[in-house]
Write a protein that holds these residues in place. Structure first.
Motif, PDB file in Angstrom:
ATOM      1  N   GLY A  60      27.140  70.425  97.272  1.00 47.34           N
ATOM      2  CA  GLY A  60      26.424  69.161  97.155  1.00 47.34           C
ATOM      3  C   GLY A  60      26.393  68.564  95.769  1.00 47.34           C
ATOM      4  N   LYS A  61      27.048  69.240  94.800  1.00 50.50           N
ATOM      5  CA  LYS A  61      27.038  68.733  93.436  1.00 50.50           C
ATOM      6  C   LYS A  61      28.073  67.616  93.266  1.00 50.50           C
ATOM      7  N   GLU A  62      27.868  66.811  92.202  1.00 49.88           N
ATOM      8  CA  GLU A  62      28.802  65.721  91.919  1.00 49.88           C
ATOM      9  C   GLU A  62      30.205  66.266  91.692  1.00 49.88           C
ATOM     10  N   ASN A  63      31.178  65.623  92.301  1.00 50.62           N
ATOM     11  CA  ASN A  63      32.582  65.976  92.100  1.00 50.62           C
ATOM     12  C   ASN A  63      33.192  64.970  91.125  1.00 50.62           C
ATOM     13  N   ARG A  64      33.208  65.322  89.841  1.00 49.13           N
ATOM     14  CA  ARG A  64      33.707  64.390  88.828  1.00 49.13           C
ATOM     15  C   ARG A  64      35.224  64.246  88.886  1.00 49.13           C
ATOM     16  N   HIS A  65      35.877  65.060  89.698  1.00 49.11           N
ATOM     17  CA  HIS A  65      37.330  64.974  89.838  1.00 49.11           C
ATOM     18  C   HIS A  65      37.744  64.197  91.093  1.00 49.11           C
ATOM     19  N   ALA A  66      36.781  63.654  91.816  1.00 47.92           N
ATOM     20  CA  ALA A  66      37.102  63.033  93.103  1.00 47.92           C
ATOM     21  C   ALA A  66      38.092  61.883  92.958  1.00 47.92           C
ATOM     22  N   PHE A  67      37.868  61.011  91.984  1.00 47.34           N
ATOM     23  CA  PHE A  67      38.780  59.873  91.820  1.00 47.34           C
ATOM     24  C   PHE A  67      40.171  60.358  91.415  1.00 47.34           C
ATOM     25  N   HIS A  68      40.209  61.368  90.549  1.00 51.38           N
ATOM     26  CA  HIS A  68      41.497  61.936  90.170  1.00 51.38           C
ATOM     27  C   HIS A  68      42.242  62.440  91.391  1.00 51.38           C
ATOM     28  N   ASP A  69      41.538  63.176  92.255  1.00 55.32           N
ATOM     29  CA  ASP A  69      42.183  63.785  93.417  1.00 55.32           C
ATOM     30  C   ASP A  69      42.612  62.738  94.434  1.00 55.32           C
ATOM     31  N   VAL A  70      41.816  61.704  94.615  1.00 57.16           N
ATOM     32  CA  VAL A  70      42.221  60.608  95.504  1.00 57.16           C
ATOM     33  C   VAL A  70      43.464  59.919  94.943  1.00 57.16           C
ATOM     34  N   GLY A  71      43.490  59.709  93.629  1.00 57.67           N
ATOM     35  CA  GLY A  71      44.675  59.117  93.013  1.00 57.67           C
ATOM     36  C   GLY A  71      45.914  59.978  93.203  1.00 57.67           C
ATOM     37  N   ALA A  72      45.725  61.291  93.101  1.00 54.24           N
ATOM     38  CA  ALA A  72      46.851  62.205  93.316  1.00 54.24           C
ATOM     39  C   ALA A  72      47.345  62.117  94.752  1.00 54.24           C
ATOM     40  N   ILE A 104      30.935  52.251 105.111  1.00 45.84           N
ATOM     41  CA  ILE A 104      31.218  53.411 104.258  1.00 45.84           C
ATOM     42  C   ILE A 104      29.894  53.975 103.736  1.00 45.84           C
ATOM     43  N   PRO A 105      29.649  55.277 103.924  1.00 45.29           N
ATOM     44  CA  PRO A 105      28.367  55.873 103.502  1.00 45.29           C
ATOM     45  C   PRO A 105      28.165  55.821 101.986  1.00 45.29           C
ATOM     46  N   ASP A 106      26.911  55.991 101.573  1.00 45.62           N
ATOM     47  CA  ASP A 106      26.558  55.860 100.160  1.00 45.62           C
ATOM     48  C   ASP A 106      27.214  56.913  99.280  1.00 45.62           C
ATOM     49  N   ASP A 107      27.486  58.107  99.813  1.00 47.87           N
ATOM     50  CA  ASP A 107      28.061  59.162  98.985  1.00 47.87           C
ATOM     51  C   ASP A 107      29.591  59.126  98.982  1.00 47.87           C
ATOM     52  N   TYR A 108      30.144  58.002  99.399  1.00 48.98           N
ATOM     53  CA  TYR A 108      31.580  57.756  99.328  1.00 48.98           C
ATOM     54  C   TYR A 108      31.800  56.466  98.550  1.00 48.98           C
ATOM     55  N   GLU A 109      32.928  56.374  97.847  1.00 44.96           N
ATOM     56  CA  GLU A 109      33.211  55.191  97.037  1.00 44.96           C
ATOM     57  C   GLU A 109      34.612  54.662  97.320  1.00 44.96           C
TER      58      GLU A 109
END
Length: 203
Positions: free
Chosen positions: A100-112, A145-150
Motif C-alpha cells: 500500500g505504499k507509494e510507488n515512486r517508480h510507477a511512471f517509470h514502469d508505465v513508460g517502460a 479512473i480511481p483516485d489511486d491511479y493516474e
C-alpha cells in the motif's frame, strides 16, 4: 515515408526507424496486431514486478468511446488524432499492491511498458504517437479512473497516412528532420555535467 534516426553510434533498426507521425491512415489495425503490442507491454520489467500499468483502449468500431477519448485531447492533437484507428490512455497505479505504499517508480514502469509496446508496434508495421496534451481530470471523469491511479499519456496507434492531408502547421512538423541532444549533453561520470568520455567517444 521514412524518417531514420541519424545516430552517433549504431542502434537496432527498429529503434532507428521508430518515429511519431501525425498523419495516420484510417486503415483498421488488425486485432492480432493490437494484442501483440499489448502483450509486449505486459512482459515489461517493473519494480517488485508490480506491473503498475493499465491501458484504456478505444477504436473507431465504437465511435462513442473513441469520441470520448478524442474529446480529452487538446485541440491541436484532435486535429490529427481523429484519423488514427486506435486511441489509448496509459494509466499508472500509484501504490504498491504488496504494502500500500507509494510507488515512486510507477511512471517509470508505465513508460517502460509503453516503450516495449512501441517497439513491438514498429516490428509489425504500426506507428505510435504518444501525447502529453490531454485533460487528465476529464479523462479520469469520463473513464471512471480511481483516485489511486493516474492517467499518464494518450496514445495513437495505426498505419501511416498521407502527410499532405495535414494542415500546414502540422505538415511542417511532420516533414521536419528528427533531432536529439548529443550524448555529451546527458551522459555523465564522476561529477554532474562531466561527460562519460570513453576512448570510442573521442573518435
Amino acid at each position: 515515408m521514412q524518417k531514420l534516426a541519424k545516430t552517433q553510434y549504431p542502434i537496432h533498426n527498429l529503434l532507428q526507424s521508430r518515429w511519431s507521425p501525425l498523419a495516420f491512415s484510417q486503415q483498421v489495425v488488425e486485432p492480432e496486431k493490437l494484442l501483440s503490442v499489448l502483450e509486449a507491454a505486459r512482459w515489461t520489467a517493473s519494480s517488485f514486478n508490480e506491473q503498475p500499468w493499465s491501458f484504456i483502449i478505444t477504436t473507431k468500431k465504437n465511435p462513442t468511446e473513441f469520441d470520448h477519448l478524442l474529446g480529452c485531447l487538446t485541440e491541436t492533437n484532435q486535429q490529427w488524432a481523429q484519423d488514427a484507428p486506435v486511441l489509448m490512455l496509459s494509466v499508472a497505479k500509484l501504490r504498491f499492491d504488496r504494502n500500500g505504499k507509494e510507488n515512486r517508480h510507477a511512471f517509470h514502469d508505465v513508460g517502460a511498458a509503453v516503450a516495449n509496446l512501441v517497439i513491438q508496434a514498429t516490428a509489425v508495421g504500426l506507428f505510435v504517437h504518444q501525447m502529453a496534451g490531454f485533460d487528465v481530470e476529464k479523462a479520469r471523469e469520463v473513464f471512471g479512473i480511481p483516485d489511486d491511479y493516474e492517467p499518464v499519456t494518450a496514445i495513437a496507434i495505426g498505419y501511416l497516412g498521407d502527410p499532405q492531408k495535414l494542415p500546414e502547421n502540422l505538415l511542417q512538423r511532420e516533414l521536419a528532420p528528427r533531432t536529439r541532444k548529443p550524448l555529451e549533453k546527458f551522459v555523465f561520470t564522476g561529477n554532474w555535467g562531466q561527460f562519460f568520455d570513453t576512448p570510442i567517444a573521442k573518435r
